[in-house]
Scaffold this motif. Structure first.
Motif, PDB file in Angstrom:
ATOM      1  N   ARG A  52      -0.509 -14.085   7.138  1.00  0.00           N
ATOM      2  CA  ARG A  52      -1.429 -12.960   7.320  1.00  0.00           C
ATOM      3  C   ARG A  52      -1.089 -11.861   6.325  1.00  0.00           C
ATOM      4  NH1 ARG A  52       2.594 -12.483  10.979  1.00  0.00           N
ATOM      5  NH2 ARG A  52       3.524 -10.433  11.325  1.00  0.00           N
ATOM      6  N   LEU A  53      -2.041 -10.986   6.091  1.00  0.00           N
ATOM      7  CA  LEU A  53      -1.839  -9.797   5.275  1.00  0.00           C
ATOM      8  C   LEU A  53      -1.785  -8.596   6.199  1.00  0.00           C
ATOM      9  CD1 LEU A  53      -1.756  -8.354   2.470  1.00  0.00           C
ATOM     10  CD2 LEU A  53      -4.256  -8.166   2.663  1.00  0.00           C
ATOM     11  N   ASN A  54      -0.678  -7.858   6.146  1.00  0.00           N
ATOM     12  CA  ASN A  54      -0.538  -6.626   6.927  1.00  0.00           C
ATOM     13  C   ASN A  54      -0.583  -5.430   5.989  1.00  0.00           C
ATOM     14  OD1 ASN A  54      -0.315  -7.934   9.342  1.00  0.00           O
ATOM     15  ND2 ASN A  54       1.883  -7.619   9.598  1.00  0.00           N
ATOM     16  N   ILE A  55      -1.226  -4.363   6.421  1.00  0.00           N
ATOM     17  CA  ILE A  55      -1.268  -3.122   5.648  1.00  0.00           C
ATOM     18  C   ILE A  55      -0.884  -1.986   6.584  1.00  0.00           C
ATOM     19  CG2 ILE A  55      -2.642  -1.610   4.184  1.00  0.00           C
ATOM     20  CD1 ILE A  55      -4.574  -3.986   3.776  1.00  0.00           C
ATOM     21  N   VAL A  56       0.216  -1.333   6.280  1.00  0.00           N
ATOM     22  CA  VAL A  56       0.689  -0.190   7.068  1.00  0.00           C
ATOM     23  C   VAL A  56       0.944   0.962   6.112  1.00  0.00           C
ATOM     24  CG1 VAL A  56       2.428   0.693   8.643  1.00  0.00           C
ATOM     25  CG2 VAL A  56       1.744  -1.715   8.782  1.00  0.00           C
ATOM     26  N   GLY A  57       0.107   1.998   6.202  1.00  0.00           N
ATOM     27  CA  GLY A  57       0.261   3.123   5.288  1.00  0.00           C
ATOM     28  C   GLY A  57       0.067   2.674   3.854  1.00  0.00           C
ATOM     29  N   GLY A  58       1.037   2.988   3.017  1.00  0.00           N
ATOM     30  CA  GLY A  58       0.941   2.628   1.603  1.00  0.00           C
ATOM     31  C   GLY A  58       1.610   1.320   1.260  1.00  0.00           C
ATOM     32  N   THR A  59       1.981   0.527   2.271  1.00  0.00           N
ATOM     33  CA  THR A  59       2.679  -0.736   2.033  1.00  0.00           C
ATOM     34  C   THR A  59       1.864  -1.917   2.547  1.00  0.00           C
ATOM     35  OG1 THR A  59       4.861   0.318   2.184  1.00  0.00           O
ATOM     36  CG2 THR A  59       4.780  -2.063   2.475  1.00  0.00           C
ATOM     37  N   ALA A  60       1.705  -2.908   1.691  1.00  0.00           N
ATOM     38  CA  ALA A  60       1.064  -4.161   2.073  1.00  0.00           C
ATOM     39  C   ALA A  60       2.133  -5.240   2.176  1.00  0.00           C
ATOM     40  CB  ALA A  60       0.011  -4.560   1.051  1.00  0.00           C
ATOM     41  N   SER A  61       1.981  -6.148   3.115  1.00  0.00           N
ATOM     42  CA  SER A  61       2.952  -7.219   3.305  1.00  0.00           C
ATOM     43  C   SER A  61       2.241  -8.553   3.464  1.00  0.00           C
ATOM     44  CB  SER A  61       3.820  -6.958   4.537  1.00  0.00           C
ATOM     45  OG  SER A  61       4.569  -5.760   4.404  1.00  0.00           O
ATOM     46  N   LEU A  62       2.664  -9.517   2.680  1.00  0.00           N
ATOM     47  CA  LEU A  62       2.201 -10.885   2.824  1.00  0.00           C
ATOM     48  C   LEU A  62       3.195 -11.576   3.752  1.00  0.00           C
ATOM     49  CD1 LEU A  62       0.094 -12.968   1.814  1.00  0.00           C
ATOM     50  CD2 LEU A  62       1.711 -13.558   0.001  1.00  0.00           C
ATOM     51  N   CYS A  63       2.779 -11.881   4.964  1.00  0.00           N
ATOM     52  CA  CYS A  63       3.692 -12.349   6.015  1.00  0.00           C
ATOM     53  C   CYS A  63       3.436 -13.824   6.341  1.00  0.00           C
ATOM     54  CB  CYS A  63       3.502 -11.532   7.290  1.00  0.00           C
ATOM     55  SG  CYS A  63       3.527  -9.746   7.055  1.00  0.00           S
ATOM     56  N   VAL A  64       4.514 -14.545   6.602  1.00  0.00           N
ATOM     57  CA  VAL A  64       4.399 -15.924   7.072  1.00  0.00           C
ATOM     58  C   VAL A  64       5.305 -16.105   8.279  1.00  0.00           C
ATOM     59  CG1 VAL A  64       3.889 -16.782   4.753  1.00  0.00           C
ATOM     60  CG2 VAL A  64       6.243 -16.819   5.585  1.00  0.00           C
ATOM     61  N   GLN A  65       4.966 -17.048   9.132  1.00  0.00           N
ATOM     62  CA  GLN A  65       5.788 -17.312  10.305  1.00  0.00           C
ATOM     63  C   GLN A  65       5.595 -18.749  10.749  1.00  0.00           C
ATOM     64  OE1 GLN A  65       3.879 -14.368  12.906  1.00  0.00           O
ATOM     65  NE2 GLN A  65       3.088 -16.045  14.169  1.00  0.00           N
TER      66      GLN A  65
END
Length: 352
Positions: A113-126
């Motif tokens: 999934r792609l998470n966006i929190v404030g000015g930071t984006a994260s490409l996350c896997v689990q």
């Protein structure tokens, strides 16, 4: 990766997929050009092209581009279809969402999934904890490699990763992640993710149906190495510095002049390529330091001098920042992996 090679640890994990299915691994390794006798040598590395051939051969044998790491196969052709679907996006934000959505349709136990929190984006896997996967860590590693490589190619440049986090303890090959992602690593984290400036999400997609055929013809080698523009400023600078003694490396302004650019123009171009002059120099210094720590009998003071530090204490601080450990500890750990005692010249003591 910096030297275009892959740790033998990833080779062992890849061939484990064959062994789980009762398929002989040695013949596939030989066809890939990989020396079977070096499989147990933790310090050994293989060219990315050989690992790419291994990946393709395993995919063909198992009809699974994901090393049989999920309860559902990622059938051959899945990555090509995902790539075509991804480049129909307008920018990196939409491309990341398309890629992760496609992965989640293909697989049951590994998700992204792609998470966006404030000015930071994260490409996350689990991976599902209750799925009983044969190697959940390798599943997360492989999924990150696929997604990051595809997205870097889609926008035509490396995505500058600010931090790479992993939801598992630090593995023995953890220093490999610094070559793959960035210097800021976190293990036993809440999630496995690559974090970057959310402003990058607006970068447009530059690839299309005309360029995808060449990309797929070179896959998976080009996703292992990530996107690298052989004519880019970063590559030209690395090439120049590798052939220049460290003590003669130019200051940034002189380097820009030598490249017939203004300092501000060169800085902007390096930023677009996801790096900086300091990061390039640190990367090369780290390469030299690691090589000398493992393969030479230099004292730590001599290694410090070789990589451009007048004071050993400054080298110790820098090396710990690069790798997370002290240079002496790094030497001892990697000497043990190689099956030999640490190299110690005359007069060198354990305390040094």
């Amino acid at each position: 990766m910096e030297r275009g090679s892959v740790s033998i640890n990833f080779v062992r994990k890849a061939v484990a997929a064959l062994e789980r299915r009762g398929r002989p691994a040695n013949s596939v390794l030989t066809r890939s050009g990989i020396d079977v006798s070096r499989l147990d040598d933790d310090r050994h590395r293989v060219p990315a092209a050989q690992f790419s051939r291994l990946w393709l051969l395993i995919s063909a044998l198992l009809d699974d581009e994901f090393f049989a790491l999920d309860s559902r196969r990622m059938k051959r052709g899945s990555f090509a279809t995902m790539s075509r679907y991804t480049i129909q996006a307008g920018n990196l934000r939409e491309a990341a969402r398309r890629a992760t959505t496609f992965v989640n349709l293909l697989l049951d136990d590994a998700q992204a999934r792609l998470n966006i929190v404030g000015g930071t984006a994260s490409l996350c896997v689990q991976t599902r904890a209750d799925a009983g996967l044969p190697d959940p860590i390798f599943a997360q590693e492989t999924l990150l490699i696929m997604l990051q490589g595809l997205l870097c190619w889609a926008i035509g440049r490396r995505i500058p990763i600010e931090q790479a986090s992993f939801a598992y303890p630090r593995p023995s090959w953890w220093d490999e992640y610094q070559l793959m992602y960035c210097g800021e690593l976190a293990f036993s984290a809440p999630q496995t993710a690559l974090s970057f400036d959310a402003g990058q999400l607006d970068v447009p997609i530059v690839q299309n149906e005309d360029s995808i055929l060449a990309f797929l013809a070179q896959a998976p080698g080009n996703i292992i190495l990530k996107y690298k523009d052989s004519t880019g400023c970063a590559v030209r600078i690395r090439r120049h510095l590798r052939h220049t003694p460290i003590e003669r490396w130019p200051v940034f302004e002189h380097l820009a002049t030598d490249m017939h650019l203004t300092a501000s123009t060169l800085r902007r171009r390096l930023e677009r390529e996801g790096t900086s002059y300091r990061e390039i120099k640190d990367s090369l210094r780290r390469e030299v330091a690691v090589s000398r720590l493992i393969d030479s009998q230099d004292t730590l003071a001599q290694v410090a001098t070789a990589v451009g530090f007048a004071e050993p204490s400054a080298f110790h601080r820098a090396f710990r920042q690069w790798t997370g450990v002290r240079p002496g500890d790094y030497r001892r750990t990697h000497a043990r992996r190689g099956g030999r005692e640490p190299l110690r010249p005359k007069g060198h003591t354990a305390a040094e």
